[in-house]
Write a protein that holds these residues in place. Structure first.
Motif, PDB file in Angstrom:
ATOM      1  N   LYS A   1       0.845  -1.209   0.000  1.00 50.79           N
ATOM      2  CA  LYS A   1       0.000   0.000   0.000  1.00 50.79           C
ATOM      3  C   LYS A   1       0.872   1.247   0.000  1.00 50.79           C
ATOM      4  CE  LYS A   1      -3.758   2.464   2.270  1.00 50.79           C
ATOM      5  NZ  LYS A   1      -3.395   3.643   1.543  1.00 50.79           N
ATOM      6  N   GLY A   2       1.947   1.241   0.751  1.00 47.24           N
ATOM      7  CA  GLY A   2       2.859   2.383   0.780  1.00 47.24           C
ATOM      8  C   GLY A   2       3.452   2.667  -0.593  1.00 47.24           C
ATOM      9  N   LEU A   3       3.848   1.608  -1.305  1.00 44.86           N
ATOM     10  CA  LEU A   3       4.397   1.784  -2.650  1.00 44.86           C
ATOM     11  C   LEU A   3       3.325   2.276  -3.622  1.00 44.86           C
ATOM     12  CD1 LEU A   3       6.769  -1.285  -3.034  1.00 44.86           C
ATOM     13  CD2 LEU A   3       7.422   1.127  -2.944  1.00 44.86           C
ATOM     14  N   GLU A   4       2.120   1.735  -3.507  1.00 48.71           N
ATOM     15  CA  GLU A   4       1.027   2.185  -4.373  1.00 48.71           C
ATOM     16  C   GLU A   4       0.699   3.665  -4.129  1.00 48.71           C
ATOM     17  OE1 GLU A   4      -1.857  -0.800  -3.344  1.00 48.71           O
ATOM     18  OE2 GLU A   4      -1.313  -2.063  -5.066  1.00 48.71           O
ATOM     19  N   ASP A   5       0.742   4.075  -2.846  1.00 51.09           N
ATOM     20  CA  ASP A   5       0.506   5.486  -2.513  1.00 51.09           C
ATOM     21  C   ASP A   5       1.602   6.376  -3.095  1.00 51.09           C
ATOM     22  OD1 ASP A   5      -1.760   4.706  -1.133  1.00 51.09           O
ATOM     23  OD2 ASP A   5      -0.866   4.934   0.864  1.00 51.09           O
ATOM     24  N   GLU A   6       2.868   5.909  -2.999  1.00 50.58           N
ATOM     25  CA  GLU A   6       3.976   6.674  -3.563  1.00 50.58           C
ATOM     26  C   GLU A   6       3.817   6.813  -5.078  1.00 50.58           C
ATOM     27  OE1 GLU A   6       8.835   6.647  -4.122  1.00 50.58           O
ATOM     28  OE2 GLU A   6       7.906   5.043  -2.953  1.00 50.58           O
ATOM     29  N   LEU A   7       3.434   5.723  -5.745  1.00 50.96           N
ATOM     30  CA  LEU A   7       3.251   5.754  -7.192  1.00 50.96           C
ATOM     31  C   LEU A   7       2.144   6.740  -7.582  1.00 50.96           C
ATOM     32  CD1 LEU A   7       4.148   4.561  -9.898  1.00 50.96           C
ATOM     33  CD2 LEU A   7       2.431   2.769  -9.581  1.00 50.96           C
ATOM     34  N   LYS A   8       1.056   6.711  -6.839  1.00 44.23           N
ATOM     35  CA  LYS A   8      -0.050   7.638  -7.104  1.00 44.23           C
ATOM     36  C   LYS A   8       0.415   9.085  -6.926  1.00 44.23           C
ATOM     37  CE  LYS A   8      -4.765   8.720  -5.702  1.00 44.23           C
ATOM     38  NZ  LYS A   8      -5.849   8.415  -4.780  1.00 44.23           N
ATOM     39  N   GLN A   9       1.188   9.349  -5.877  1.00 44.81           N
ATOM     40  CA  GLN A   9       1.725  10.693  -5.617  1.00 44.81           C
ATOM     41  C   GLN A   9       2.628  11.139  -6.769  1.00 44.81           C
ATOM     42  OE1 GLN A   9       1.299  12.952  -3.184  1.00 44.81           O
ATOM     43  NE2 GLN A   9       2.997  14.307  -3.664  1.00 44.81           N
ATOM     44  N   LEU A  10       3.505  10.245  -7.200  1.00 44.68           N
ATOM     45  CA  LEU A  10       4.422  10.580  -8.291  1.00 44.68           C
ATOM     46  C   LEU A  10       3.683  10.874  -9.594  1.00 44.68           C
ATOM     47  CD1 LEU A  10       7.206   7.930  -7.621  1.00 44.68           C
ATOM     48  CD2 LEU A  10       7.480  10.411  -7.463  1.00 44.68           C
ATOM     49  N   LYS A  11       2.708  10.046  -9.928  1.00 40.59           N
ATOM     50  CA  LYS A  11       1.994  10.210 -11.197  1.00 40.59           C
ATOM     51  C   LYS A  11       0.981  11.357 -11.159  1.00 40.59           C
ATOM     52  CE  LYS A  11       2.239   5.640 -13.272  1.00 40.59           C
ATOM     53  NZ  LYS A  11       1.439   4.491 -13.723  1.00 40.59           N
ATOM     54  N   SER A  12       0.313  11.536 -10.024  1.00 36.40           N
ATOM     55  CA  SER A  12      -0.763  12.533  -9.950  1.00 36.40           C
ATOM     56  C   SER A  12      -0.296  13.936  -9.615  1.00 36.40           C
ATOM     57  CB  SER A  12      -1.788  12.109  -8.896  1.00 36.40           C
ATOM     58  OG  SER A  12      -2.342  10.859  -9.220  1.00 36.40           O
ATOM     59  N   PHE A  13       0.808  14.054  -8.863  1.00 43.54           N
ATOM     60  CA  PHE A  13       1.223  15.375  -8.409  1.00 43.54           C
ATOM     61  C   PHE A  13       2.622  15.762  -8.884  1.00 43.54           C
ATOM     62  CE2 PHE A  13      -1.841  13.755  -5.297  1.00 43.54           C
ATOM     63  CZ  PHE A  13      -2.808  14.732  -5.393  1.00 43.54           C
ATOM     64  N   GLU A  14       3.595  14.875  -8.652  1.00 46.39           N
ATOM     65  CA  GLU A  14       4.981  15.205  -8.996  1.00 46.39           C
ATOM     66  C   GLU A  14       5.178  15.369 -10.499  1.00 46.39           C
ATOM     67  OE1 GLU A  14       7.415  15.762  -6.747  1.00 46.39           O
ATOM     68  OE2 GLU A  14       6.137  15.273  -5.039  1.00 46.39           O
ATOM     69  N   ARG A  15       4.678  14.407 -11.284  1.00 44.42           N
ATOM     70  CA  ARG A  15       4.867  14.464 -12.737  1.00 44.42           C
ATOM     71  C   ARG A  15       4.218  15.727 -13.338  1.00 44.42           C
ATOM     72  NH1 ARG A  15       3.043   9.283 -15.904  1.00 44.42           N
ATOM     73  NH2 ARG A  15       5.191   8.541 -15.806  1.00 44.42           N
ATOM     74  N   PRO A  16       2.943  16.020 -13.035  1.00 45.15           N
ATOM     75  CA  PRO A  16       2.345  17.243 -13.596  1.00 45.15           C
ATOM     76  C   PRO A  16       3.064  18.517 -13.137  1.00 45.15           C
ATOM     77  CG  PRO A  16       0.628  15.789 -12.785  1.00 45.15           C
ATOM     78  CD  PRO A  16       1.931  15.207 -12.347  1.00 45.15           C
ATOM     79  N   ALA A  17       3.526  18.550 -11.888  1.00 39.70           N
ATOM     80  CA  ALA A  17       4.220  19.739 -11.388  1.00 39.70           C
ATOM     81  C   ALA A  17       5.527  19.963 -12.133  1.00 39.70           C
ATOM     82  CB  ALA A  17       4.484  19.599  -9.891  1.00 39.70           C
ATOM     83  N   ILE A  18       6.258  18.903 -12.411  1.00 38.48           N
ATOM     84  CA  ILE A  18       7.540  19.063 -13.105  1.00 38.48           C
ATOM     85  C   ILE A  18       7.320  19.439 -14.569  1.00 38.48           C
ATOM     86  CG2 ILE A  18       8.057  16.700 -13.874  1.00 38.48           C
ATOM     87  CD1 ILE A  18      10.480  19.130 -12.201  1.00 38.48           C
ATOM     88  N   ILE A  19       6.246  18.954 -15.164  1.00 35.31           N
ATOM     89  CA  ILE A  19       5.919  19.347 -16.548  1.00 35.31           C
ATOM     90  C   ILE A  19       5.649  20.853 -16.609  1.00 35.31           C
ATOM     91  CG2 ILE A  19       4.172  19.132 -18.367  1.00 35.31           C
ATOM     92  CD1 ILE A  19       4.056  16.107 -17.610  1.00 35.31           C
TER      93      ILE A  19
ATOM     94  N   ALA B   1       9.219   4.161 -12.742  1.00 35.33           N
ATOM     95  CA  ALA B   1       9.532   2.862 -13.354  1.00 35.33           C
ATOM     96  C   ALA B   1       9.971   1.854 -12.303  1.00 35.33           C
ATOM     97  CB  ALA B   1      10.625   3.031 -14.410  1.00 35.33           C
ATOM     98  N   GLU B   2      10.785   2.311 -11.342  1.00 35.85           N
ATOM     99  CA  GLU B   2      11.261   1.415 -10.282  1.00 35.85           C
ATOM    100  C   GLU B   2      10.104   0.920  -9.408  1.00 35.85           C
ATOM    101  OE1 GLU B   2      14.617   1.395  -6.719  1.00 35.85           O
ATOM    102  OE2 GLU B   2      13.861   3.313  -7.434  1.00 35.85           O
ATOM    103  N   VAL B   3       9.231   1.828  -8.995  1.00 35.79           N
ATOM    104  CA  VAL B   3       8.101   1.456  -8.137  1.00 35.79           C
ATOM    105  C   VAL B   3       7.142   0.533  -8.883  1.00 35.79           C
ATOM    106  CG1 VAL B   3       6.092   2.345  -6.867  1.00 35.79           C
ATOM    107  CG2 VAL B   3       8.308   3.483  -6.651  1.00 35.79           C
TER     108      VAL B   3
ATOM    109  N   PRO C   1      12.528  -6.095   1.654  1.00 37.17           N
ATOM    110  CA  PRO C   1      13.643  -5.151   1.517  1.00 37.17           C
ATOM    111  C   PRO C   1      13.231  -3.720   1.185  1.00 37.17           C
ATOM    112  CG  PRO C   1      13.627  -6.734  -0.300  1.00 37.17           C
ATOM    113  CD  PRO C   1      12.594  -7.182   0.675  1.00 37.17           C
ATOM    114  N   TYR C   2      12.075  -3.519   0.566  1.00 36.98           N
ATOM    115  CA  TYR C   2      11.671  -2.172   0.171  1.00 36.98           C
ATOM    116  C   TYR C   2      10.825  -1.464   1.228  1.00 36.98           C
ATOM    117  CZ  TYR C   2      13.508  -3.550  -4.297  1.00 36.98           C
ATOM    118  OH  TYR C   2      14.339  -3.989  -5.279  1.00 36.98           O
ATOM    119  N   GLU C   3      10.574  -2.125   2.336  1.00 33.81           N
ATOM    120  CA  GLU C   3       9.796  -1.490   3.395  1.00 33.81           C
ATOM    121  C   GLU C   3      10.552  -1.446   4.711  1.00 33.81           C
ATOM    122  OE1 GLU C   3       6.209  -3.871   4.158  1.00 33.81           O
ATOM    123  OE2 GLU C   3       7.200  -5.500   3.111  1.00 33.81           O
ATOM    124  N   ALA C   4      11.810  -1.863   4.697  1.00 33.53           N
ATOM    125  CA  ALA C   4      12.633  -1.835   5.902  1.00 33.53           C
ATOM    126  C   ALA C   4      12.880  -0.390   6.328  1.00 33.53           C
ATOM    127  CB  ALA C   4      13.956  -2.546   5.649  1.00 33.53           C
ATOM    128  N   ASP C   5      12.815  -0.150   7.633  1.00 35.09           N
ATOM    129  CA  ASP C   5      13.054   1.172   8.197  1.00 35.09           C
ATOM    130  C   ASP C   5      13.468   0.972   9.648  1.00 35.09           C
ATOM    131  OD1 ASP C   5      13.049   3.750   9.174  1.00 35.09           O
ATOM    132  OD2 ASP C   5      11.066   4.254   8.385  1.00 35.09           O
TER     133      ASP C   5
END
Length: 157
Positions: free
Chosen positions: A12-30, A63-65, A109-113
């Motif tokens: 769920k954390g990775l899915e949330d990060e992907l949504k953030q990247l695609k919905s907010f980060e990508r449009p902002a950088i464009i 792409a990584e996520v 390995p991708y959720e270790a903290d």
């Protein structure tokens, strides 16, 4: 294609990060790239260069996520029980030299903290703990040297 063990919470954390990247980060950088282009000569435009570098980072992370999510092997550890350390277990350890007690959850390995007490199943201590039971001793090489821990508790929540 190697599967990646993961908790449902980690997925769920990775899915949330992907949504953030695609919905907010990508449009902002464009928008930032478009604004920088309006300033003229791109060869000497630091804003444009920085925005393009940021875009490359964001696209790479997307792409990584997406790759990690496609290989995710979600393990429902809520149905697990017993006193043997398995993926998802929360393990209480006692340092045999200092008697200091620590608690770790074994995760993918991708959720270790470490700050949250979550260690990777692929880390040296994670690998050493898998299959151990309460009362067992494990020796682990850490950055501070060899450490010896006794497993004093195993639980699944």
């Amino acid at each position: 294609m190697e599967r990646v063990p993961m908790t449902a919470e980690g997925l769920k954390g990775l899915e949330d990060e992907l949504k953030q990247l695609k919905s907010f980060e990508r449009p902002a950088i464009i928008k930032a790239i478009a604004a920088a282009r309006e300033h003229g000569d791109l060869s000497e435009n630091a804003e444009y260069t920085a925005a393009r570098e940021r875009q490359g980072f964001i696209e790479g992370r997307i792409a990584e996520v997406e790759d990690i999510i496609s290989r995710a092997d979600v393990i429902d550890f809520s149905k697990l029980s017993g006193k043997t350390v398995k993926f998802g277990a929360t393990v209480k350890l006692a340092d045999e030299d200092t008697e200091e007690k620590v608690k770790y959850q074994i995760v993918g390995p991708y959720e270790a903290d470490l700050a949250k007490g979550r260690i990777s199943v692929t880390s040296p201590i994670g690998r050493a703990l898998i299959g151990k039971s309460v009362g067992d001793t494990v020796e682990v090489q850490t950055p501070r040297g060899a450490r010896s821990y006794e497993v004093v508790g195993v639980q699944f929540k």
